[in-house]
Structure formats: structure tokens, C-alpha cells
Design a protein around this motif. Sequence first.
Motif, PDB file in Angstrom:
ATOM      1  N   SER A  71     -53.586  19.955  39.028  1.00 52.33           N
ATOM      2  CA  SER A  71     -53.573  21.045  38.990  1.00 52.33           C
ATOM      3  C   SER A  71     -54.450  22.206  40.156  1.00 52.33           C
ATOM      4  O   SER A  71     -53.622  23.022  41.334  1.00 52.33           O
ATOM      5  CB  SER A  71     -54.138  21.684  38.145  1.00 52.33           C
ATOM      6  OG  SER A  71     -55.972  21.937  37.988  1.00 52.33           O
ATOM      7  N   ASP A  72     -55.088  20.960  40.748  1.00 53.40           N
ATOM      8  CA  ASP A  72     -55.872  21.494  42.344  1.00 53.40           C
ATOM      9  C   ASP A  72     -55.952  21.092  42.984  1.00 53.40           C
ATOM     10  O   ASP A  72     -57.084  20.886  44.313  1.00 53.40           O
ATOM     11  CB  ASP A  72     -57.344  22.304  41.450  1.00 53.40           C
ATOM     12  CG  ASP A  72     -57.896  20.809  41.223  1.00 53.40           C
ATOM     13  OD1 ASP A  72     -57.646  20.198  40.384  1.00 53.40           O
ATOM     14  OD2 ASP A  72     -59.170  21.176  40.926  1.00 53.40           O
ATOM     15  N   ARG A 460     -54.765  26.355  37.094  1.00 56.23           N
ATOM     16  CA  ARG A 460     -55.994  27.386  37.756  1.00 56.23           C
ATOM     17  C   ARG A 460     -55.781  28.246  37.982  1.00 56.23           C
ATOM     18  O   ARG A 460     -56.304  29.399  38.304  1.00 56.23           O
ATOM     19  CB  ARG A 460     -56.090  26.226  39.183  1.00 56.23           C
ATOM     20  CG  ARG A 460     -56.571  24.846  38.688  1.00 56.23           C
ATOM     21  CD  ARG A 460     -57.654  25.069  38.266  1.00 56.23           C
ATOM     22  NE  ARG A 460     -58.218  23.539  37.727  1.00 56.23           N
ATOM     23  CZ  ARG A 460     -59.489  22.780  37.195  1.00 56.23           C
ATOM     24  NH1 ARG A 460     -60.294  23.358  37.346  1.00 56.23           N
ATOM     25  NH2 ARG A 460     -59.385  21.346  37.361  1.00 56.23           N
ATOM     26  N   GLN A 467     -59.556  28.563  40.584  1.00 57.17           N
ATOM     27  CA  GLN A 467     -59.497  28.536  41.849  1.00 57.17           C
ATOM     28  C   GLN A 467     -58.385  29.527  42.368  1.00 57.17           C
ATOM     29  O   GLN A 467     -57.639  30.186  42.193  1.00 57.17           O
ATOM     30  CB  GLN A 467     -58.434  26.942  42.450  1.00 57.17           C
ATOM     31  CG  GLN A 467     -59.190  26.003  41.356  1.00 57.17           C
ATOM     32  CD  GLN A 467     -60.918  25.702  41.926  1.00 57.17           C
ATOM     33  OE1 GLN A 467     -60.890  25.856  43.126  1.00 57.17           O
ATOM     34  NE2 GLN A 467     -60.783  24.950  40.842  1.00 57.17           N
ATOM     35  N   SER A 470     -54.812  29.329  44.090  1.00 59.81           N
ATOM     36  CA  SER A 470     -53.920  28.200  42.761  1.00 59.81           C
ATOM     37  C   SER A 470     -52.608  29.348  42.587  1.00 59.81           C
ATOM     38  O   SER A 470     -51.980  28.881  42.504  1.00 59.81           O
ATOM     39  CB  SER A 470     -55.128  28.529  41.771  1.00 59.81           C
ATOM     40  OG  SER A 470     -55.158  29.741  40.948  1.00 59.81           O
ATOM     41  N   ASP A 473     -50.740  28.197  46.078  1.00 60.26           N
ATOM     42  CA  ASP A 473     -50.717  27.277  45.788  1.00 60.26           C
ATOM     43  C   ASP A 473     -49.682  26.797  44.544  1.00 60.26           C
ATOM     44  O   ASP A 473     -48.155  26.365  44.638  1.00 60.26           O
ATOM     45  CB  ASP A 473     -51.588  26.328  44.989  1.00 60.26           C
ATOM     46  CG  ASP A 473     -51.020  24.938  44.449  1.00 60.26           C
ATOM     47  OD1 ASP A 473     -50.100  24.372  45.018  1.00 60.26           O
ATOM     48  OD2 ASP A 473     -51.371  23.726  44.313  1.00 60.26           O
TER      49      ASP A 473
END
Length: 523
Positions: A71-72, A460, A467, A470, A473
Motif C-alpha cells: 500500500s505504501d 492508506r 499516508q 496515498s 499514489d
Amino acid sequence: MKMTLSNGRIAIIGAGPSGLAACKSALEAGLEPVLFEQSGHLGGQWNQGAPHSGVWKAMHTNTSAINTRFSDFPHTPGLPLFPNNQDILAYLERYAAHFNLLPHLRRHTRINKVARGPKGQFIVWSVDGQGAQRAELFQYVIVASGRYNKPRYAQLPGLPEFEGMVLHSFHYRRSADFAGQRVLVVGNSISGLEIASELAQRADVTVLSSCRKPRYILRKTLNGRPSDCVAFTRAAAYTGQALPPAQAAEGLKQLILRTCGNPADFGAPRPQEDVRAAGISMNDQYLDLVQQGRIQPYGAVAHFTASGVVFQDGSQANIDAVILATGFDLNLPFLSDDIRETIQAGPDHIDLHHHTFHPCLPNLAFIGLFPQAGPYFPVVELQARWIAACWSGARALPSREQMEAGLAEFRAFRQVRYETSLHEMATRLAANVGVVPSLERYPELAQELLFGPLTPAQFRLEGPHAQPGSLADYRECLRQIGCTAPAPPTEEQIAHLQILAEALPHEKALQDLARELQAEPVL
């Protein structure tokens, strides 16, 4: 042998994707992990060439890059949409280095036994590369040793008398090893279809493909997008809740037929009408190669002879080699008999609450040890985050009553189904962790969050350990599969959403989105 109390409070068995995610999540939650790996390198199955890996050199993922990640930690730019196995191993190496997991990794260390210890703890016996044995006491243990490392050899009549080469798909390495041969591939799981298709690319190899139970076959891409981004969505999870199982399954079958066709249309055996009974496999080339005559499809094997095979329909063929793509047994030899009996460990399943915890063993958890349709990376990371949150006190561990109910639910499930799916597991575990992205909070992305991919980046966006980058992303993941701008809803999406909204009136976000989409122009 002297027993020591380990400085690490959590023993994690296996340094593949599941174990690495568990180690990182433990550190993120303020816990102290020790990560055990039997080989000299991390990666699990993706460590091609290791004794416990069944990956062959030319193998690419059958899942998209945006779903074959954590996820990160995005992939490096320019990675193909379906990476090769070396790309994924390199990604895992970067992940371990970036999150400083390597100081917690013990390479060349095999776990011999895990047994109950005092006060709910566990005794872990290990042996290192020099043969030195060690017994340690851990407060917690995570089993992340992999689901696909013990080949299951089908007991086929006459196979011991067959004089040609016989190997399991786990040991397949390259098509060149079969130059000039007539090869029978038994089984139509993903590996069976992949190997048959790879062999059929060679003009000097004759390929026969046998299956006991014909499956529907998904291609890697549907309507220009990766199939794991189309078939496994939050809407699919809602559909499973809203509709009777047979009706939900029929919808999936119709999607496959519209986009990929019926295998019988290409000359392959026709699957059963009920997709739940038939099952689903995935490959881009297999059906076309059958249609071209490069792969000869057959039904189940009746028996083998010294030089060939007889099928149940009476047809027969001479062959030089047999590749058994007949699956894998769950392999947990290091668990004590007491633990194995408690969790009812069998060749296919173990009895667990949400495939993770057992009420009698709250300090023991399992990651990625269940059969699943769809990518594993999003799910095993959510399992790892949930376990770490529970053991660190950030989330409440499910009560004994909740776990008992989870066991009962799973036992009922496995009476009718063998495998779960990405969308079922990801949505359930994300709710357990508290990281389900809110449709209300992201109205401009609500349609994508519902009908789009369950890429890990979205987990996320909010909740524990969210984050700040995110959202960017997640948008980049959408861009990579062609979602560059919000698309007007299709008639099918509006109709689907209306069914869900009516069946799930407690889901306010569905009601709001249904009204919003109905007011928009339709494609």
C-alpha cells in the motif's frame, strides 16, 4: 538445549511477501519482530531457484502491477503492467531495504517446531545453516510460510508404469527441456494453462492438455484493463452481500462470457453452467492456441500405459512426458500435533477466523495460507496490519465469541466453495483494520472506489497509518490502467448500483452515489 527468551516479541516464519509485510507492520505498530527465512535470500516463491520456489525463469505475473504491490511502496516507474518474476523479487528487496527489515531477518534458519509454551507464549525451535540448534520463547508467532510449496501428486492409474518423464508443475523450469517431445499437461489451474501455453510456442513440441473439470477462463485483460481490476472490486463484494450466491455467480459468469467467451467456442471442453462448480482459471493464450490446434484439449485421464495415456472418453495418445499441474497441499510440518489438531490443519484448509486467528490460540496468527482467486499482495498486507494492530493494542482483538462465529462461518463456506476472492477478503480485512476508504470523503473518486480496482494504495487514504501521499499514489494507479479522468457511468453500472442500493439500505454511501449517477449523462 538451553532455552532463551527472545528479544523479539514476534516470531515470523517465512520472508516472502506475507512475512515481509508482517515484519514491516509489526515495526510500524511498535512491536519487535524476528523474521525467519530457511533460504539465503528473501522473497519466498519469488526467489526463483530456491528449493521452496515453483517459479520458472520466463514466468510473468498473472496479476497487474498495481495489485502486485503493497500500500505504501509503489513500483519503480516504467514497470510493465504484468511484471516478470525478477521484477517482483527486486521490488521485495527494495521494500525490505526501504523499511529497514533486513536487521530483523535471520537467513538460512529453518523452523523445526512451534509448540505452546507457558502463559500463552510459544516455544520456537530453529536450526541455522551451520546446524546450530536454538529454542526460544516468543510472546507471538506469525506463520507466513507460503501456500504453494508442497506439490500434490495426483494418484492416476498406471502412472508408475509410464516410462517417460513425470514431473509436477512446481519443478517445471523451461520449455527447452521438452524439445521434440509430446507432452501431456494434466490440470487446468493457472500454472497448467501457463505451462501448456508456453510449451505450445515451440514448433517442436506437441502439447496435450487434460482436465478433470473444465473451467471458465479469464484473460489477463478485459476491455483493455487488467482483469483483476475489473472482476475484483468493492462493487463485487457488495454484490456478494446483496444477492443470493447463485445470482451473484451468474453475473460473474456473464462477464466472462461477454469478454472472453465460452471455452467450448474455441474447441476446449465446455464447463458446467454453474461457475461456482466449474471454477475459474486465467490465461491470455490458451484458448487461442487450442483454436489454432497448437494445444490438443482432452477430458480426464482414465489411465496411463508404458508409452502413453488413455482418456475417459476412450481416446488415447502416445506421449513422452507428463507435467502434473495438480495443485498443492497446505504444508505446516513445524506445528506441534496439538496446534495442528486445534486448527484442524488439513491438505486444503485450516479452521481460522477470517483466515487469520483461532479462538484457542490468540497469540498465533496465519497470513496468506488460504486458496484465493485474485492477487494476494493486497490481502496479506491487510492481514499483517490487522494482526499488528490487535497485538499492539491499537485495535481490539476479536472476542472468543466473534472468533467462534468466524469459524462456524468458514466451515459452512468450505462446504460449498474451495477458494475465496480478493474482493471478499480485502473489503473484510480493511474493515477489520479500519482503513476502508469512505465514498463520502472522496466524492470525486466514489465511482472508482466502488467499480475500480482494489489496489492497495487506497488502503492508506484514511485510518491508522494513513499516508499523505496515498491519494496521489492511488490516482497514479488509476492512470496506469487508463482511468485518466472520471468516466460517465454506464447503463450497466447504474443498474448494478441501483440493485445494490435497494438490497443494502444501510449503506448510505450507496444510496447517495446511486442518486448521483442517475442524474449524470449515461454512456
